[in-house]
Design a protein around this motif. Structure first.
Motif, PDB file in Angstrom:
ATOM      1  N   SER A   4      -4.859 -91.574  58.612  1.00 40.54           N
ATOM      2  CA  SER A   4      -4.830 -92.529  57.654  1.00 40.54           C
ATOM      3  C   SER A   4      -5.840 -92.579  56.609  1.00 40.54           C
ATOM      4  O   SER A   4      -6.833 -92.096  56.852  1.00 40.54           O
ATOM      5  CB  SER A   4      -4.535 -93.899  58.294  1.00 40.54           C
ATOM      6  N   PHE A   5      -5.268 -92.903  55.251  1.00 35.20           N
ATOM      7  CA  PHE A   5      -6.208 -92.974  54.062  1.00 35.20           C
ATOM      8  C   PHE A   5      -6.353 -94.399  53.608  1.00 35.20           C
ATOM      9  O   PHE A   5      -5.377 -95.311  53.708  1.00 35.20           O
ATOM     10  CB  PHE A   5      -5.631 -92.018  52.910  1.00 35.20           C
ATOM     11  N   ALA A  16      -5.438 -85.714  50.656  1.00 36.49           N
ATOM     12  CA  ALA A  16      -4.298 -85.932  51.481  1.00 36.49           C
ATOM     13  C   ALA A  16      -3.465 -84.857  51.581  1.00 36.49           C
ATOM     14  O   ALA A  16      -2.910 -84.147  52.748  1.00 36.49           O
ATOM     15  CB  ALA A  16      -3.503 -87.240  51.219  1.00 36.49           C
ATOM     16  N   GLU A  20      -2.260 -82.110  54.801  1.00 37.35           N
ATOM     17  CA  GLU A  20      -1.024 -81.759  55.314  1.00 37.35           C
ATOM     18  C   GLU A  20      -0.891 -80.490  55.274  1.00 37.35           C
ATOM     19  O   GLU A  20      -0.025 -79.860  56.234  1.00 37.35           O
ATOM     20  CB  GLU A  20      -0.121 -82.628  54.422  1.00 37.35           C
ATOM     21  N   ILE A  26      -0.357 -87.129  57.603  1.00 39.19           N
ATOM     22  CA  ILE A  26      -0.953 -88.302  57.133  1.00 39.19           C
ATOM     23  C   ILE A  26       0.268 -89.501  57.474  1.00 39.19           C
ATOM     24  O   ILE A  26       1.293 -89.428  56.970  1.00 39.19           O
ATOM     25  CB  ILE A  26      -0.826 -88.414  55.643  1.00 39.19           C
ATOM     26  N   VAL A  29      -1.229 -95.146  53.976  1.00 40.52           N
ATOM     27  CA  VAL A  29      -2.181 -95.036  53.084  1.00 40.52           C
ATOM     28  C   VAL A  29      -2.108 -96.266  52.448  1.00 40.52           C
ATOM     29  O   VAL A  29      -1.338 -97.005  52.129  1.00 40.52           O
ATOM     30  CB  VAL A  29      -1.681 -93.987  51.674  1.00 40.52           C
ATOM     31  N   ALA A  47       4.566 -89.978  54.833  1.00 32.84           N
ATOM     32  CA  ALA A  47       3.371 -91.145  54.979  1.00 32.84           C
ATOM     33  C   ALA A  47       4.132 -92.202  54.429  1.00 32.84           C
ATOM     34  O   ALA A  47       5.024 -92.210  53.436  1.00 32.84           O
ATOM     35  CB  ALA A  47       2.398 -90.736  54.040  1.00 32.84           C
ATOM     36  N   SER A  60      -2.873 -93.213  64.189  1.00 36.90           N
ATOM     37  CA  SER A  60      -4.042 -92.276  63.609  1.00 36.90           C
ATOM     38  C   SER A  60      -5.334 -92.377  64.584  1.00 36.90           C
ATOM     39  O   SER A  60      -5.514 -93.272  65.052  1.00 36.90           O
ATOM     40  CB  SER A  60      -4.121 -92.699  62.101  1.00 36.90           C
TER      41      SER A  60
END
Length: 265
Positions: A4-5, A16, A20, A26, A29, A47, A60
């Motif tokens: 996760s971002f 990101a 991937e 991912i 976000v 995502a 995650s």
């Protein structure tokens, strides 16, 4: 790996998709500005945007802090992570111990922390960066986390280093001189030419040759040229006289000239 971002700016825009493409997933976000997270996930497989900093139910394993340095503590103070999570920041300047201390203070559960710093200039909206040539600098609080981050880095880049926070800070300062200050000087040169009825394109050959020569030798100091290097005081005084109407630029010129003269004295 499930990732996760937290942050959807310049770095996340490139990192990101690269993750991937390397086979990772991912999940989420988060961004304070929902439109930014939506823009980023439009480039990703499936995502989702995440509306807040509570990731307690996230699948995650790795959470990447891609936010400005001055926002890091605020984000950490509100961040809720699942058990056995790894949290990394991507800063060139902030120490690992700072992140570790924040999570000790703010998190109710143990969190493994690390650094995943890409030494490159990233701009959102530009074509996606090929990370194979991007140096990735890794640091972690324990060997297991370090191994995870090194493996992840090696899937993206051919240049992966384990470096300390002190080394990374020195590298970041050097990068500011090499990248940010250089680009600012190019912007000044652009303004000086265009405001005097000249085309900036006239400078492009000398810019290219300067960079080529500087990268072709072990120490760029050996190929330094110009009036400061020659000790040409007449030219220097003429330039400063011309810059009298631009006192801030004259100050920059004097500082750079003095630095060059001292290096070769």
């Amino acid at each position: 790996m499930e990732i996760s971002f937290i942050g959807a700016g310049n770095l996340a825009w490139h990192l990101a998709p690269a993750l991937e493409n390397a086979g990772h997933h991912i999940n989420e976000v988060y961004s304070r500005q929902l439109q930014h997270s939506r823009q980023l996930i439009s480039n990703l497989y499936d995502a989702q945007t995440h509306s807040d900093l509570n990731f307690a139910d996230s699948p995650s394993q790795l959470f990447i802090l891609a936010v400005p340095d001055d926002a890091l503590e605020t984000v950490c103070s509100r961040l809720v992570l699942p058990e056995k999570a790894i949290l990394v920041h991507t800063s060139g300047n902030q120490s690992l111990s700072v992140l570790e201390n924040w999570m000790t203070i703010y998190s109710d559960i143990p969190v493994q922390t690390g650094v995943f710093y890409g030494l490159q200039t990233f701009t959102k909206g530009q074509p996606f960066m090929d990370f194979r040539g991007v140096p990735l600098c890794i640091e972690a609080t324990d060997k297991e986390t370090e191994d995870v981050l090194v493996r992840l880095g090696q899937e993206l880049s051919d240049i992966v280093y384990i470096i300390t926070s002190a080394e990374r800070r020195a590298l970041h300062v050097a990068a500011v001189f090499a990248c940010n200050f250089t680009n600012h000087l190019l912007a000044i040169a652009h303004d000086l030419t265009t405001t005097n009825g000249l085309e900036f394109d006239l400078l492009q050959p000398i810019i290219r040759e300067t960079i080529r020569k500087g990268l072709a030798v072990e120490n760029p100091a050996t190929v330094q040229t110009g009036p400061a290097r020659r000790g040409d005081l007449t030219t220097i005084e003429s330039h400063l006289s011309w810059l009298a109407m631009h006192p801030q630029l004259a100050e920059i010129y004097q500082l750079m000239t003095q630095s060059i003269k001292q290096q070769y004295s």
